[in-house]
Design a protein around this motif. Sequence first.
Motif, PDB file in Angstrom:
ATOM      1  N   GLY B 239      27.632  18.645  20.557  1.00  0.00           N
ATOM      2  CA  GLY B 239      26.500  19.353  19.978  1.00  0.00           C
ATOM      3  C   GLY B 239      25.627  19.979  21.052  1.00  0.00           C
ATOM      4  O   GLY B 239      25.184  21.129  20.940  1.00  0.00           O
ATOM      5  N   PHE B 240      25.397  19.227  22.101  1.00  0.00           N
ATOM      6  CA  PHE B 240      24.528  19.650  23.210  1.00  0.00           C
ATOM      7  C   PHE B 240      25.135  20.860  23.939  1.00  0.00           C
ATOM      8  O   PHE B 240      24.540  21.945  23.996  1.00  0.00           O
ATOM      9  CB  PHE B 240      24.360  18.447  24.149  1.00  0.00           C
ATOM     10  N   ILE B 241      26.346  20.681  24.461  1.00  0.00           N
ATOM     11  CA  ILE B 241      26.966  21.753  25.251  1.00  0.00           C
ATOM     12  C   ILE B 241      27.394  22.903  24.327  1.00  0.00           C
ATOM     13  O   ILE B 241      27.340  24.075  24.710  1.00  0.00           O
ATOM     14  CB  ILE B 241      28.170  21.221  26.060  1.00  0.00           C
ATOM     15  N   GLY B 242      27.798  22.547  23.109  1.00  0.00           N
ATOM     16  CA  GLY B 242      28.161  23.594  22.149  1.00  0.00           C
ATOM     17  C   GLY B 242      26.981  24.513  21.856  1.00  0.00           C
ATOM     18  O   GLY B 242      27.126  25.734  21.800  1.00  0.00           O
ATOM     19  N   TYR B 243      25.819  23.912  21.695  1.00  0.00           N
ATOM     20  CA  TYR B 243      24.630  24.726  21.417  1.00  0.00           C
ATOM     21  C   TYR B 243      24.267  25.608  22.618  1.00  0.00           C
ATOM     22  O   TYR B 243      23.918  26.783  22.470  1.00  0.00           O
ATOM     23  CB  TYR B 243      23.442  23.841  21.032  1.00  0.00           C
ATOM     24  N   ASP B 252      14.410  25.831  29.920  1.00  0.00           N
ATOM     25  CA  ASP B 252      14.038  24.462  29.546  1.00  0.00           C
ATOM     26  C   ASP B 252      13.845  24.359  28.034  1.00  0.00           C
ATOM     27  O   ASP B 252      14.283  23.390  27.409  1.00  0.00           O
ATOM     28  CB  ASP B 252      12.763  24.039  30.280  1.00  0.00           C
ATOM     29  N   ALA B 253      13.230  25.367  27.433  1.00  0.00           N
ATOM     30  CA  ALA B 253      12.988  25.333  25.983  1.00  0.00           C
ATOM     31  C   ALA B 253      14.307  25.252  25.219  1.00  0.00           C
ATOM     32  O   ALA B 253      14.432  24.487  24.248  1.00  0.00           O
ATOM     33  CB  ALA B 253      12.207  26.571  25.542  1.00  0.00           C
ATOM     34  N   ASN B 254      15.299  25.981  25.678  1.00  0.00           N
ATOM     35  CA  ASN B 254      16.570  25.975  24.964  1.00  0.00           C
ATOM     36  C   ASN B 254      17.396  24.722  25.261  1.00  0.00           C
ATOM     37  O   ASN B 254      18.099  24.211  24.399  1.00  0.00           O
ATOM     38  CB  ASN B 254      17.377  27.234  25.289  1.00  0.00           C
ATOM     39  N   MET B 255      17.286  24.215  26.496  1.00  0.00           N
ATOM     40  CA  MET B 255      17.967  22.960  26.821  1.00  0.00           C
ATOM     41  C   MET B 255      17.451  21.842  25.913  1.00  0.00           C
ATOM     42  O   MET B 255      18.207  20.999  25.430  1.00  0.00           O
ATOM     43  CB  MET B 255      17.705  22.565  28.281  1.00  0.00           C
ATOM     44  N   ARG B 256      16.126  21.836  25.671  1.00  0.00           N
ATOM     45  CA  ARG B 256      15.546  20.816  24.811  1.00  0.00           C
ATOM     46  C   ARG B 256      16.117  20.918  23.401  1.00  0.00           C
ATOM     47  O   ARG B 256      16.501  19.909  22.788  1.00  0.00           O
ATOM     48  CB  ARG B 256      14.017  20.991  24.745  1.00  0.00           C
ATOM     49  N   ARG B 257      16.167  22.136  22.891  1.00  0.00           N
ATOM     50  CA  ARG B 257      16.719  22.356  21.563  1.00  0.00           C
ATOM     51  C   ARG B 257      18.175  21.887  21.529  1.00  0.00           C
ATOM     52  O   ARG B 257      18.613  21.233  20.582  1.00  0.00           O
ATOM     53  CB  ARG B 257      16.640  23.854  21.268  1.00  0.00           C
ATOM     54  N   ALA B 258      18.906  22.201  22.587  1.00  0.00           N
ATOM     55  CA  ALA B 258      20.324  21.830  22.651  1.00  0.00           C
ATOM     56  C   ALA B 258      20.499  20.305  22.573  1.00  0.00           C
ATOM     57  O   ALA B 258      21.400  19.804  21.896  1.00  0.00           O
ATOM     58  CB  ALA B 258      20.949  22.375  23.932  1.00  0.00           C
ATOM     59  N   VAL B 259      19.632  19.575  23.272  1.00  0.00           N
ATOM     60  CA  VAL B 259      19.729  18.109  23.237  1.00  0.00           C
ATOM     61  C   VAL B 259      19.526  17.603  21.813  1.00  0.00           C
ATOM     62  O   VAL B 259      20.184  16.656  21.367  1.00  0.00           O
ATOM     63  CB  VAL B 259      18.702  17.465  24.197  1.00  0.00           C
ATOM     64  N   MET B 260      18.636  18.260  21.065  1.00  0.00           N
ATOM     65  CA  MET B 260      18.410  17.838  19.683  1.00  0.00           C
ATOM     66  C   MET B 260      19.657  18.068  18.829  1.00  0.00           C
ATOM     67  O   MET B 260      19.951  17.282  17.924  1.00  0.00           O
ATOM     68  CB  MET B 260      17.216  18.573  19.077  1.00  0.00           C
ATOM     69  N   TYR B 261      20.374  19.152  19.097  1.00  0.00           N
ATOM     70  CA  TYR B 261      21.639  19.362  18.385  1.00  0.00           C
ATOM     71  C   TYR B 261      22.641  18.282  18.777  1.00  0.00           C
ATOM     72  O   TYR B 261      23.418  17.806  17.948  1.00  0.00           O
ATOM     73  CB  TYR B 261      22.173  20.785  18.637  1.00  0.00           C
ATOM     74  N   LEU B 265      24.351  15.836  16.022  1.00  0.00           N
ATOM     75  CA  LEU B 265      25.800  15.702  15.868  1.00  0.00           C
ATOM     76  C   LEU B 265      26.254  14.258  16.129  1.00  0.00           C
ATOM     77  O   LEU B 265      27.120  13.735  15.422  1.00  0.00           O
ATOM     78  CB  LEU B 265      26.526  16.670  16.801  1.00  0.00           C
ATOM     79  N   GLY B 266      25.636  13.617  17.119  1.00  0.00           N
ATOM     80  CA  GLY B 266      25.961  12.206  17.375  1.00  0.00           C
ATOM     81  C   GLY B 266      25.654  11.347  16.162  1.00  0.00           C
ATOM     82  O   GLY B 266      26.411  10.434  15.824  1.00  0.00           O
ATOM     83  N   SER B 267      24.558  11.654  15.480  1.00  0.00           N
ATOM     84  CA  SER B 267      24.172  10.829  14.324  1.00  0.00           C
ATOM     85  C   SER B 267      25.116  11.047  13.145  1.00  0.00           C
ATOM     86  O   SER B 267      25.384  10.114  12.384  1.00  0.00           O
ATOM     87  CB  SER B 267      22.724  11.115  13.918  1.00  0.00           C
ATOM     88  N   PHE B 268      25.633  12.252  12.990  1.00  0.00           N
ATOM     89  CA  PHE B 268      26.602  12.481  11.916  1.00  0.00           C
ATOM     90  C   PHE B 268      27.928  11.771  12.220  1.00  0.00           C
ATOM     91  O   PHE B 268      28.570  11.220  11.328  1.00  0.00           O
ATOM     92  CB  PHE B 268      26.864  13.981  11.735  1.00  0.00           C
ATOM     93  N   ALA B 269      28.330  11.822  13.486  1.00  0.00           N
ATOM     94  CA  ALA B 269      29.644  11.287  13.855  1.00  0.00           C
ATOM     95  C   ALA B 269      29.822   9.833  13.425  1.00  0.00           C
ATOM     96  O   ALA B 269      30.927   9.425  13.057  1.00  0.00           O
ATOM     97  CB  ALA B 269      29.855  11.411  15.367  1.00  0.00           C
ATOM     98  N   VAL B 270      28.742   9.055  13.454  1.00  0.00           N
ATOM     99  CA  VAL B 270      28.867   7.618  13.196  1.00  0.00           C
ATOM    100  C   VAL B 270      28.794   7.278  11.707  1.00  0.00           C
ATOM    101  O   VAL B 270      28.867   6.113  11.327  1.00  0.00           O
ATOM    102  CB  VAL B 270      27.792   6.819  13.967  1.00  0.00           C
ATOM    103  N   GLU B 271      28.662   8.292  10.872  1.00  0.00           N
ATOM    104  CA  GLU B 271      28.558   8.026   9.427  1.00  0.00           C
ATOM    105  C   GLU B 271      29.896   7.721   8.762  1.00  0.00           C
ATOM    106  O   GLU B 271      29.933   7.186   7.656  1.00  0.00           O
ATOM    107  CB  GLU B 271      27.889   9.213   8.716  1.00  0.00           C
TER     108      GLU B 271
END
Lengths: 305, 305
Positions: B239-243, B252-261, B265-271
């Motif tokens: 999610g991070f690198i994909g974004y 920096d603003a976009n890197m932050r957004r990327a980390v949130m993606y 994605l990490g939270s969906f993966a574990v469902e």
Amino acid sequence: MPVLVVGSVALDSVETPFGKADDVLGGSATFFSAAASLLTPVQLVGVVGSDYPIEKLEPLAARGVDLTGLERADGQSFRWRGRYRHDLNAAETLETHLGVFSRFSPKIPDKFRDAPFVFLANIDPRLQLDVLQQVKRPTLVACDTMNFWIQSRRPDLLELLSKVDLVTLNDGEARQLSEKVNLVQAAKWIMDLGPRHVNIKKGEHGALMFSRDSVFFAPAYPLEGVFDPTGAGDSFAGGFIGYLTRTGDLSDANMRRAVMYGSALGSFAVEKFSIERLMSLTRSEIDERVRQLKHLTTFEEELPA
Amino acid sequence: MPVLVVGSVALDSVETPFGKADDVLGGSATFFSAAASLLTPVQLVGVVGSDYPIEKLEPLAARGVDLTGLERADGQSFRWRGRYRHDLNAAETLETHLGVFSRFSPKIPDKFRDAPFVFLANIDPRLQLDVLQQVKRPTLVACDTMNFWIQSRRPDLLELLSKVDLVTLNDGEARQLSEKVNLVQAAKWIMDLGPRHVNIKKGEHGALMFSRDSVFFAPAYPLEGVFDPTGAGDSFAGGFIGYLTRTGDLSDANMRRAVMYGSALGSFAVEKFSIERLMSLTRSEIDERVRQLKHLTTFEEELPA
């Protein structure tokens, strides 16, 4: 507006990889008061022995901590001796001498009974319940607890939880109390007992505040030099409840802000031994740390394409 | 813009308190691709054995994962068998069969050598270095690693780190690599080796992104039902690198957004097991979770008096 705190006033001897301190001010009510008094007046109820260096509490009194409810009993003060190893995560308790604290029976002075905000720090739930009998109609009652009471005083603790508005506890305690591993489930289980808010402290991993229809997460400030973790949780509670008391505003927006003050105060507490750093703090340093904490999690969402 | 990922493509057999799955899609490159392909085209380089159910990768190919670089070798595929206990925190590895993965030597197809973004998933640092020889001038190279390589391939890993822009690793690995307990110190130590950004994943406790003059913290989504933690870290990276790849913006603003993606994605993966949940995800579900994650930490500062 004042906040009433009932808890321990102790003498701590602490060893960390960075140094050691002997017989310094400690105890849940002490850390809470040192943090909360930066934001609002504090009324402290606790007990110390005849050996307690009362004069060392003078700076707290000068900052608005009313010590009328601090009882002096014949005997030894509550002493805790602990050590933190390299990773600073868990305290290893080397000695605990309850002294006069073992016979503590909180007596709330008349002039404290109208306190609008009450924090029942980590003591026997029977005593916490007893305090509730003595206060009038507080706007908000918050309590803390620990593994020992969860195990040994479960019925009393459950009764207490049905009578408080907010509970603060750490993640391990939330799991132990609810018997649920998942913290979201644990928080819901606890809210079903009564509290409208459950604040789960995770130390260096921040804190979660669960409310009926909202979850808020406050990060921990990423400190490069954690010196002594003792009292971080009670300082967090002092910042949190102290801020709520000062503002008297229980809206979700203000509760969130209050948790950030908790996180900020908790992060300062661990920078030095005992309440040392909290006593040298200024309001502008606190506000600045809250701003830094805000920056830590701030990002702008992508604009819709 | 495409992102090139080099890593493992495996078959996982997983047991959790909620069920079990046998020989399902697994491996770092698989999870990364499943997550990243929701945001940007992916070029995958890896190896599978002659027994691999290639047809199960078709949904990934349909979503823009170019499998030209997926080598099929004679022999058994990489298989991992693991179990999670009650607390879901740490996987207990029951069996690992490297199979053809033990002789993996990544060959980057010509058409992948111009990839602007490269993710070197957790494989032998010597192979990660070898990939860097084969690609032209990527805008950003990120890598992951693990305890095994930190211990057994330290000189190669340090060389690799001097050549990448960003490293993702978990808190334990950051501490092991830097030999520093404090994560702020650990991140600085790692940045001194070369990377401009160090992303420390803390599982349920979120993730920290350290840059030269900024720290960002992304909370983990407080899931009530974590089903299977396998692949969370690689899905986060996807999610991070994909974004970042999709936007091509390293501010920096976009890197932050990327980390949130990444966190979303990490939270969906574990469902669900394997990449199941990632394959059913829609872009609007992802955006909605990013909004929820934003709400989780949003508060307004107090107005100056």
